[in-house]
Design a protein around this motif. Structure first.
Motif, mmCIF file in Angstrom:
data_model
loop_
_atom_site.group_PDB
_atom_site.id
_atom_site.type_symbol
_atom_site.label_atom_id
_atom_site.label_comp_id
_atom_site.label_asym_id
_atom_site.label_seq_id
_atom_site.Cartn_x
_atom_site.Cartn_y
_atom_site.Cartn_z
ATOM 1 N N UNK A 109 -12.748 8.397 9.493
ATOM 2 C CA UNK A 109 -13.668 7.318 9.621
ATOM 3 C C UNK A 109 -14.746 7.110 9.282
ATOM 4 N N UNK A 110 -14.487 5.851 8.396
ATOM 5 C CA UNK A 110 -15.805 5.102 7.635
ATOM 6 C C UNK A 110 -16.515 4.606 7.882
ATOM 7 N N UNK A 111 -17.865 3.618 8.354
ATOM 8 C CA UNK A 111 -18.241 2.227 8.041
ATOM 9 C C UNK A 111 -19.143 1.980 6.718
ATOM 10 N N UNK A 112 -18.679 1.207 6.492
ATOM 11 C CA UNK A 112 -19.288 0.047 5.777
ATOM 12 C C UNK A 112 -19.760 -0.914 6.005
ATOM 13 N N UNK B 187 -3.566 7.628 -2.244
ATOM 14 C CA UNK B 187 -3.577 7.570 -0.557
ATOM 15 C C UNK B 187 -4.843 5.828 -0.491
ATOM 16 N N UNK B 188 -3.653 5.059 0.672
ATOM 17 C CA UNK B 188 -4.539 4.565 0.954
ATOM 18 C C UNK B 188 -5.515 4.506 2.130
ATOM 19 N N UNK B 189 -6.817 3.393 2.733
ATOM 20 C CA UNK B 189 -8.084 3.351 3.387
ATOM 21 C C UNK B 189 -7.400 2.246 3.882
ATOM 22 N N UNK B 190 -7.377 2.188 5.100
ATOM 23 C CA UNK B 190 -7.161 1.572 6.029
ATOM 24 C C UNK B 190 -8.188 0.950 6.638
ATOM 25 N N UNK B 191 -7.802 -0.551 5.945
ATOM 26 C CA UNK B 191 -8.987 -1.540 7.296
ATOM 27 C C UNK B 191 -8.864 -1.743 8.437
ATOM 28 N N UNK B 192 -9.399 -0.826 9.451
ATOM 29 C CA UNK B 192 -8.985 -0.981 10.730
ATOM 30 C C UNK B 192 -9.965 -1.892 11.806
ATOM 31 N N UNK B 193 -11.043 -2.542 11.354
ATOM 32 C CA UNK B 193 -11.461 -3.707 12.020
ATOM 33 C C UNK B 193 -12.670 -4.176 10.215
ATOM 34 N N UNK C 31 1.022 -0.807 0.071
ATOM 35 C CA UNK C 31 0.108 -0.094 -0.548
ATOM 36 C C UNK C 31 0.980 1.105 0.020
ATOM 37 N N UNK C 32 1.870 0.828 0.691
ATOM 38 C CA UNK C 32 2.465 2.335 0.842
ATOM 39 C C UNK C 32 3.957 2.353 -0.082
ATOM 40 N N UNK D 105 -10.423 3.765 7.523
ATOM 41 C CA UNK D 105 -9.514 5.048 8.155
ATOM 42 C C UNK D 105 -8.446 5.493 7.399
ATOM 43 N N UNK D 106 -8.616 6.978 7.697
ATOM 44 C CA UNK D 106 -7.972 7.213 6.382
ATOM 45 C C UNK D 106 -6.357 7.174 7.399
ATOM 46 N N UNK D 107 -6.253 6.673 8.479
ATOM 47 C CA UNK D 107 -5.134 6.826 9.187
ATOM 48 C C UNK D 107 -4.902 5.185 9.806
ATOM 49 N N UNK D 108 -3.723 4.445 9.842
ATOM 50 C CA UNK D 108 -3.859 3.002 10.017
ATOM 51 C C UNK D 108 -4.192 2.624 11.610
#
Lengths: 341, 384
Positions: free
Chosen positions: B357-360, B224-230, B218-219, B376-379
């Motif tokens: 931070x967004x929910x799908x 810009x990545x969208x991080x899958x935090x959960x 990703x880096x 999330x924009x932030x990992x």
């Protein structure tokens, strides 16, 4: 690839293969799940992840897997998924899911009730919708074309096909070769008869493996690959996807005591043996293979169950299980299983 | 636990009747757009995951076989997910698992439906004629929600208007009704009481795709990545005595597991916007409550206050949602990728200002299958 978290099969289950099971598919699933819970002493809640493989089209009912949840036991709610494929592919996702590290136990199921429909007509719907589907190309006809390609290439004879069937218990070679063709050059004994059934297993990672069994069967490698949808673009006498999957699964890193191959049409045995480079020391389909019992959508996972049982029983140290999907061996999966090292 | 996974490429077709393009063309369109966004080609992809709702919708059995060529999957692993209406989100989660396991660096996730090739209501009714369709299943539960919560009737109309107005900002959206109004919704034909025609989703064709990547991969990418935090999934039985189909336990459990994994303690405040699977208007307040974003009986008040509008404190379905486009098998993936667009800041005219931070979300079956992710924009988002 990063280092792999060891994952083991700690229990297996399989129903008999019924020619026409009277109950619902969920009954086949439930029988396996109950056997696994009894064998491991685990409760339903202790199985952290569940994944099943089955196919709507066998019953001609959309969402038929939803009813299978009744057999899975989905209350309280479960962390669960489903592939519209043979249960062997459910195993692949479960094996990777356990490698993530936050989940230690998984229930894997494959089930099918093929007696609900005419399988040759149903599976003809796998082919491309615009050019091949209107031809009504069914898998047995395509297997006949594949068999003819093998004969023309001098890679096998009709007697070789019959020998595979004879080893699965179909009868004497002479009697088999005297039978009429059903899909020239295939005879009835060359084609596995679709049946109803389910197979399932419990997969565990980490410390819990030793708590649950003295005879873990480790899945040391697994991979699967697909080929073109167009038979005309493929060399039907070879199976490069099987070869690649075997390499990805590390099949050649040691001797193989046995191989359970998803041979649904006898010529496939020749192709798979060559693609896998199997040696004389490897027993092929000691169970009789799919020709002796073909629970559609569980047939591939049942190969894994057969190999795991023989390793757990101490009859073999290292074995290979193969599953296939699509006409003429279009897609192939290989799993390598080992006992305690 | 596991490696990080990020969305690095997004593609989607326009959602409408797509008679001019084949099944293969449709999925390839979305896949190529996602690859281009990620600065990659098919050669860079390690594995493909395909999702769709029942095969009976198009009459192609186990379509990963026939679509392998169009998706550049020949010689690679491809597997097919099917978890009813939740399948698009379940497919994204399956793809994330492949990355998190450490096995693959880049995975292409594709989901689609081509409803114009079949009869969706027939197929969704168990292949029986004279079936009740999805609306017929959900309408009694919606009526039960209204009675239980005391919500006024106009809440459903309000959601329908909001999502169709949002759709006018999304060039991919199927339904475009510039003069949409609560009166127009109320006066549209009653389909399944209390659901009017304009409170229901359309039948759409379309495909969606994302490229998922490991942190290293990703880096290296251009975007810009969208991080899958959960992510989380839960399923329960379709029916049994005592089941609550208005607020299914699987939905509550799924949300709890999701927020716990993400470190979210106050979802309404800590999540900036949501793409919820709302095929019928009333499911907006029902899922706000059913997924712990609002207390029981409070979801409709949030909707009524305007909080869920674009520009509100908690925008829901800024893309126009399932109410404006419903390529069934893809709809869950569209929710997941629209959430990713928001946190990447690439949602165009329907961008939520400052979304980080967004929910799908997607649900399926008899409101019994749930699949969700937080991007999330932030990992490592800090929720304190």
């Amino acid at each position: 690839m990063t280092s792999q978290r060891p994952v083991a099969i700690v229990a297996t289950a399989a129903t008999p293969v019924h020619s026409a099971y009277a109950g619902p598919e969920a009954g086949l699933v439930m029988s396996c799940v109950n056997d696994l819970l009894a064998a491991t002493g685990l409760t339903r809640e202790e199985l952290a992840f569940t994944i099943a493989g089955s196919c709507d089209y066998l019953g001609g009912t959309p969402f038929s897997f939803v009813m299978n949840l009744d057999g899975v036991g989905a209350w309280p709610p479960v962390y669960e998924s489903h592939v519209e494929m043979d249960g062997a592919w459910a195993l692949f996702e479960a094996w990777l899911r356990l490698q993530v590290g936050d989940v230690d136990t998984a229930l894997v199921i494959g089930s099918g009730k093929s007696s609900s429909g005419d399988q040759r007509r149903v599976f003809a719907l796998q082919t491309d919708p615009y050019t091949m589907a209107p031809l009504g190309l069914d898998p047995v006809s395509l297997a006949g074309i594949q068999a003819r390609a093998l004969l023309d290439a001098g890679l096998a004879t009709e007697a070789d096909f019959a020998a595979t069937a004879a080893r699965s218990g179909a009868g004497s070679l002479d009697a088999l070769l005297a039978a009429p063709y059903v899909s020239d050059p295939l005879r009835a004994h060359d084609v596995a008869v679709p049946g109803d059934g389910a197979a399932a297993l419990v997969l565990v990672a980490g410390d819990r493996v030793r708590e649950l069994t003295d005879t873990p069967v480790w899945i040391t490698g697994m991979d699967h690959r697909i080929e073109s949808r167009l038979p005309g673009l493929r060399d039907l006498t070879d199976s490069p996807s099987t070869r690649a999957a075997a390499a990805g699964a590390g099949a050649d890193s040691g001797p193989l005591d046995l191989a359970e191959l998803m041979v649904v049409h006898t010529p496939e045995e020749t192709i798979l043996r060559n693609a896998l480079g199997l040696k004389a020391e490897t027993a092929v389909n000691p169970s009789g293979g799919p020709l002796a019992g073909h629970p559609v959508m569980a047939t591939g996972l049942a190969r894994v169950v057969e190999v795991a049982r023989r390793i757990a029983a101490g009859e073999a140290g290292r074995g290979l299980a193969h599953a296939s999907s699509g006409p003429c061996l279009q897609q192939n999966l290989v799993a390598v299983l080992e006992g305690d090292r | 636990m596991g490696r990080r996974c990020a969305v690095v490429g997004i593609g989607q077709t326009d959602y409408r009747r797509r008679l001019e393009v084949s099944l293969e063309g449709l999925v390839r369109w979305a896949a190529l757009e996602a690859l281009e966004d990620a600065g990659l080609t098919f050669a860079d992809i390690d594995a493909v995951v395909l999702g769709k709702a029942p095969d009976l919708l198009e009459g192609v059995m186990m379509p990963e076989l026939t679509l392998a060529d169009a998706l550049g999957a020949v010689g690679k692993p491809i597997h097919r997910v099917h978890t009813a209406g939740s399948v698009g989100a379940a497919t994204a989660i399956s793809g994330a698992t492949l990355i998190e396991s450490g096995r693959y660096e880049r995975v292409l996730v594709v989901a689609y439906e081509k409803q114009s090739e079949g009869n969706a209501t027939w197929a969704l009714s168990g292949g029986k004629s004279g079936g009740q369709g999805a609306g017929g299943t959900f309408a009694p539960w919606i009526r039960s929600y209204i009675r239980r919560s005391g919500a006024p009737e106009h809440i459903g109309w309000k959601v329908a208007v909001k999502d169709r107005r949002n759709a006018l900002r999304n060039p991919h959206a199927h339904l475009r009704i510039p003069d949409i109004s609560e009166d127009k919704v109320r006066e549209s034909p009653m389909l399944w009481e209390p659901l009017h025609f304009l409170e229901s989703c359309p039948s759409s064709d379309g495909a969606a795709a994302v490229v998922l990547a490991s942190e290293d991969a990703a880096r290296k990418g251009p975007s810009r990545p969208a991080w899958v935090v959960a992510h989380a999934k839960r399923s329960e039985f379709a029916s049994f005595p005592g089941r609550d189909p208005v607020r299914p336990q699987a939905g509550v459990d799924c949300a709890e597991a999701l927020y716990r994994k993400a470190g979210i303690t106050d979802p309404l405040r800590q999540i900036d916007c949501a793409e919820l699977y709302v095929p019928f208007s009333w499911y907006e307040p029902m899922w706000l409550e059913g997924h712990l974003l609002a207390s029981p009986g409070e979801g409709w008040k949030l909707t009524d206050s305007g909080a869920t509008e674009l520009g509100g404190s908690f925008p829901v379905n800024p893309s126009g949602g399932v109410l404006s486009s419903n390529p069934i098998g893809a709809s869950g993936l569209v929710r997941c990728l629209e959430a990713a667009r928001q946190v990447r800041g690439t949602a165009g005219e329907h961008q939520v200002d400052g979304a980080k931070v967004a929910l799908g979300h997607a649900y399926g079956g008899a409101a019994q299958y749930f699949a969700m992710w937080i991007v999330s924009a932030d990992p490592d988002p800090d929720f304190t």
